[in-house]
Design a protein around this motif. Structure first.
Motif, PDB file in Angstrom:
ATOM      1  N   GLN A 445       0.755  -0.982   0.033  1.00  0.00           N
ATOM      2  CA  GLN A 445       0.119   0.000   0.022  1.00  0.00           C
ATOM      3  C   GLN A 445       0.677   1.330   0.051  1.00  0.00           C
ATOM      4  OE1 GLN A 445      -3.580  -0.022   2.683  1.00  0.00           O
ATOM      5  NE2 GLN A 445      -3.078  -2.090   3.260  1.00  0.00           N
ATOM      6  N   LYS A 451      -2.244   1.891  -2.599  1.00  0.00           N
ATOM      7  CA  LYS A 451      -3.437   1.584  -2.044  1.00  0.00           C
ATOM      8  C   LYS A 451      -4.340   0.865  -3.084  1.00  0.00           C
ATOM      9  CE  LYS A 451      -3.507   4.429   1.886  1.00  0.00           C
ATOM     10  NZ  LYS A 451      -3.464   3.459   2.879  1.00  0.00           N
ATOM     11  N   PHE A 452      -4.437   1.499  -4.298  1.00  0.00           N
ATOM     12  CA  PHE A 452      -5.154   0.907  -5.487  1.00  0.00           C
ATOM     13  C   PHE A 452      -4.755  -0.237  -5.897  1.00  0.00           C
ATOM     14  CE2 PHE A 452      -5.787   0.601 -10.220  1.00  0.00           C
ATOM     15  CZ  PHE A 452      -7.122   0.716 -10.014  1.00  0.00           C
ATOM     16  N   TYR A 453      -3.430  -0.388  -6.005  1.00  0.00           N
ATOM     17  CA  TYR A 453      -2.869  -1.642  -6.449  1.00  0.00           C
ATOM     18  C   TYR A 453      -3.288  -2.858  -5.463  1.00  0.00           C
ATOM     19  CZ  TYR A 453       0.841  -5.093  -7.718  1.00  0.00           C
ATOM     20  OH  TYR A 453       1.507  -6.115  -8.127  1.00  0.00           O
ATOM     21  N   TYR A 454      -2.962  -2.614  -4.248  1.00  0.00           N
ATOM     22  CA  TYR A 454      -3.313  -3.607  -3.017  1.00  0.00           C
ATOM     23  C   TYR A 454      -4.773  -4.205  -3.057  1.00  0.00           C
ATOM     24  CZ  TYR A 454      -4.051  -5.989   1.112  1.00  0.00           C
ATOM     25  OH  TYR A 454      -4.398  -6.991   2.299  1.00  0.00           O
ATOM     26  N   ARG A 455      -5.624  -3.047  -3.216  1.00  0.00           N
ATOM     27  CA  ARG A 455      -7.155  -3.140  -3.399  1.00  0.00           C
ATOM     28  C   ARG A 455      -7.392  -4.317  -4.623  1.00  0.00           C
ATOM     29  NH1 ARG A 455     -11.311   1.443  -4.234  1.00  0.00           N
ATOM     30  NH2 ARG A 455     -10.346   1.508  -6.183  1.00  0.00           N
ATOM     31  N   MET A 456      -6.784  -4.188  -5.472  1.00  0.00           N
ATOM     32  CA  MET A 456      -7.146  -4.855  -6.959  1.00  0.00           C
ATOM     33  C   MET A 456      -6.550  -6.302  -6.546  1.00  0.00           C
ATOM     34  SD  MET A 456      -5.232  -4.525 -10.631  1.00  0.00           S
ATOM     35  CE  MET A 456      -3.584  -4.582  -9.942  1.00  0.00           C
ATOM     36  N   ASP A 458      -6.010  -7.843  -3.591  1.00  0.00           N
ATOM     37  CA  ASP A 458      -6.943  -8.214  -2.478  1.00  0.00           C
ATOM     38  C   ASP A 458      -8.147  -8.723  -3.094  1.00  0.00           C
ATOM     39  OD1 ASP A 458      -7.168  -8.865   0.443  1.00  0.00           O
ATOM     40  OD2 ASP A 458      -8.826  -7.406   0.309  1.00  0.00           O
ATOM     41  N   THR A 459      -8.655  -8.150  -4.005  1.00  0.00           N
ATOM     42  CA  THR A 459     -10.073  -8.399  -4.538  1.00  0.00           C
ATOM     43  C   THR A 459      -9.960  -9.736  -5.332  1.00  0.00           C
ATOM     44  OG1 THR A 459     -10.749  -6.318  -4.614  1.00  0.00           O
ATOM     45  CG2 THR A 459     -11.993  -7.559  -5.867  1.00  0.00           C
ATOM     46  N   SER A 462      -9.606 -12.604  -3.011  1.00  0.00           N
ATOM     47  CA  SER A 462     -10.649 -12.929  -1.933  1.00  0.00           C
ATOM     48  C   SER A 462     -11.771 -13.519  -2.990  1.00  0.00           C
ATOM     49  CB  SER A 462     -11.353 -11.523  -1.699  1.00  0.00           C
ATOM     50  OG  SER A 462     -10.570 -11.120  -0.916  1.00  0.00           O
TER      51      SER A 462
END
Length: 574
Positions: A445, A451-456, A458-459, A462
């Motif tokens: 992050q 943060k955008f890279y990690y959110r992608m 992590d999605t 998941s």
């Protein structure tokens, strides 16, 4: 060819050539677009139907064979005499459209079109295959709408053969096109690429230089580990790099002289003070073999079930993350935390292409890892490289966390036991896996768009857990059966009743009945609002008005005979 002279084949060949002549009139400029449909030929397709019904073939199988032979004869003639870059090659696209129309009726085998496409891909170069896929992408929905069960194995075979020819490093975008075509063609719950047995790609071996450098001479006056790290020849086991790093100073085995007790005590005290300081940055040279050895575990995670493999992997991943953090801090202090495409971009470009072309090339080029020792320091300074390695680590850590007792309890009732493991992760390893995952997540992050890279990432991870659970359940059908008409009508009626406006009650709860205001009184009597207009309702009473009730109360008191009657009259008077 050998089929010339057969009446059914000659008749179908004549009809197909007429349809091709008609298609040239519809598309005088050639090309892939627009697609030809049955209505484009104004009933000319019916001539083939009439020939089929006219008894040219004894049965349906002979009819299919005759029409397939006629299509192949025309296909081979055009393919042998025309290059895919020529305008006249549009005859192939028109022939494939005609075959698609005939297979939908059906007048030929449903898989005939993809048989021809498979041979067309085999006859073309990689650039020619890109043009063929332009045709397939433009007709995908139409080609897979009918008789898909007869076509799916041919599509899968043709695409896999093409993927074997392509280079994952140089043809990355084209490989993605092929995969996307298959993903969009096959149903979501298809088992063609599910890997039900959970096999790993162990053939993907990362080759690197496992032996340390021996020809590097130390600088004069330096006391590096290499100077004192040479053990005598009579010593059976030489110290490893990890042991040397844990020793105080530059002391190696076989060259240490006995020290007095005082010096030993001082040395222990010195080590205790060093433990309080933060861990030093790992050396790039010593980290090189440890770093690349992680790839062996990434390709076969079940090796971590052995303690002899887990402990080196644990320490290696900790060292790698510590080194990445040190590189990140160093770049932030210098203000050079950029990706390799930006940091190594030359000031003067020798090529005449535009900036957008350069960026597209950098984003699409996806080579294998270069494991040279000389390039290692440059690789770990690349933000994209560090992110790729840490995403691999996240995938592996999530695999380990799926072996916890809590996670395994959710999969107890699943049927596909081949993807379930009897190994249960110990409590100590569970704590380490959670801690290292949090550290990797915090690191990803950081930086620009971190943060955008990690959110992608992590999605994606998941959602991948849901696919793992679906595979463990034996890949049940994702497509739900259609709803019965009775259930749909009942649901529609209930929804209408729920959303309908509520009817207002004639007399709401808690309200006063105002029916007396209606003008429904008897004749000669006041009614409605006239009753409220009587002067007695708003005029103050006079003394005479009070005198009459008082006299009545006194009369009742005189007429009372018993004490009870007198008491009740007194209460009423009060």
């Amino acid at each position: 060819m050998s089929s010339v002279g057969i009446a059914s084949v000659d008749a179908f060949t004549t009809s197909l050539k007429k349809l091709l002549e008609r298609s040239n009139e519809l598309k005088p400029k050639g090309g892939i677009e627009p697609a030809l449909t049955a209505t484009s030929f104004n009933g000319d397709v019916e001539t083939i139907t009439q020939r089929a019904e006219g008894g040219l073939a004894a049965n349906a199988q002979d009819h299919y064979a005759a029409l397939e032979t006629a299509c192949r004869n025309i296909f081979y003639d055009q393919l042998a005499s025309t290059s895919i870059d020529d305008t006249s090659f549009s005859q192939i696209w028109n022939l494939l459209d005609i075959v698609s129309i005939l297979s939908d009726i059906p007048l030929c085998e449903p898989g005939l079109l993809f048989w021809l496409v498979e041979e067309l891909l085999d006859s073309q170069t990689i650039d020619g295959c890109r043009i063929v896929f332009d045709y397939l992408d433009s007709r995908r929905e139409r080609l897979t709408a009918k008789h898909f069960k007869q076509k799916q194995l041919i599509i899968l075979r043709a695409c896999n053969e093409l993927l074997r020819r392509l280079s994952r490093a140089e043809d990355t975008v084209f490989c993605g096109r092929v995969f996307i075509f298959m993903f969009q063609s096959f149903p979501l719950g298809d088992r063609s690429s599910v890997n039900l047995r959970g096999e790993y790609h162990v053939e993907n071996v990362t080759v690197f230089e496992r032996n340390p450098l021996k020809d590097v001479a130390p600088m004069e006056g330096s006391t590096s580990v290499m100077d004192v790290d040479q053990a005598p020849q009579n010593v059976e086991e030489a110290p490893t790099a990890s042991k040397n790093l844990s020793l105080p100073g530059n002391v190696g085995d076989g060259s240490v002289t006995p020290q007095p007790a005082e010096n030993v005590a001082k040395t222990v005290k010195f080590d205790t003070q060093e433990d309080k300081s933060p861990d030093p940055e790992p050396d790039t040279e010593s980290l090189y073999p440890i770093f690349w050895s992680l790839q062996d575990v990434f390709s076969q995670p079940t090796r971590l079930f052995e303690t002899a493999v887990f402990e080196p992997f644990k320490s290696g991943l900790d060292l790698t993350l510590r080194k990445f953090k040190a590189v990140q801090q160093h770049q932030q202090s210098r203000g050079t935390s950029k990706t390799s495409a930006e940091a190594h971009r030359p000031l003067k470009r020798k090529r005449t292409c535009t900036d957008s072309d350069q960026e597209d090339l950098a984003s699409s080029f996806n080579p294998r890892y270069l494991t040279s020792r000389d390039l290692f320091s440059l690789e770990i300074s690349d933000l994209a490289f560090r992110r790729h390695i840490l995403v691999q680590s996240l995938i592996l850590v999530d695999f380990l966390l799926s072996l916890t007792p809590k996670a395994k309890k959710k999969l107890e009732t699943t049927s596909n036991k081949s993807v379930l493991y009897a190994y249960t992760l110990p409590e100590e390893q569970i704590k380490w896996a959670n801690d290292i995952r949090n550290e990797i997540a915090a690191y990803l992050q950081q930086g620009q768009e971190g943060k955008f890279y990690y959110r992608m990432v992590d999605t994606v991870l998941s959602r991948d857990k849901n696919w793992v659970h679906w595979k463990a359940e034996g890949c049940p059908l994702i497509k739900q059966p259609p709803i019965r008409p009775e259930s749909f009508i009942a649901s529609q009626t209930g929804a209408q009743k729920t959303s309908a406006p509520k009817r207002i009650r004639p007399t709401p709860m808690g309200s006063l009945d105002l029916n007396f205001l209606l003008n429904t009184g008897d004749e000669g009597q006041a009614h409605g609002l006239e009753i409220l207009k009587k002067p007695a309702r708003y005029r103050l009473p006079t003394v005479e008005d009070f005198k009459g009730p008082i006299m009545e109360d006194e009369f009742d008191m005189d007429m009372a005979k018993t004490e009870v009657e007198k008491e009740s009259v007194a209460v009423a008077k009060a």
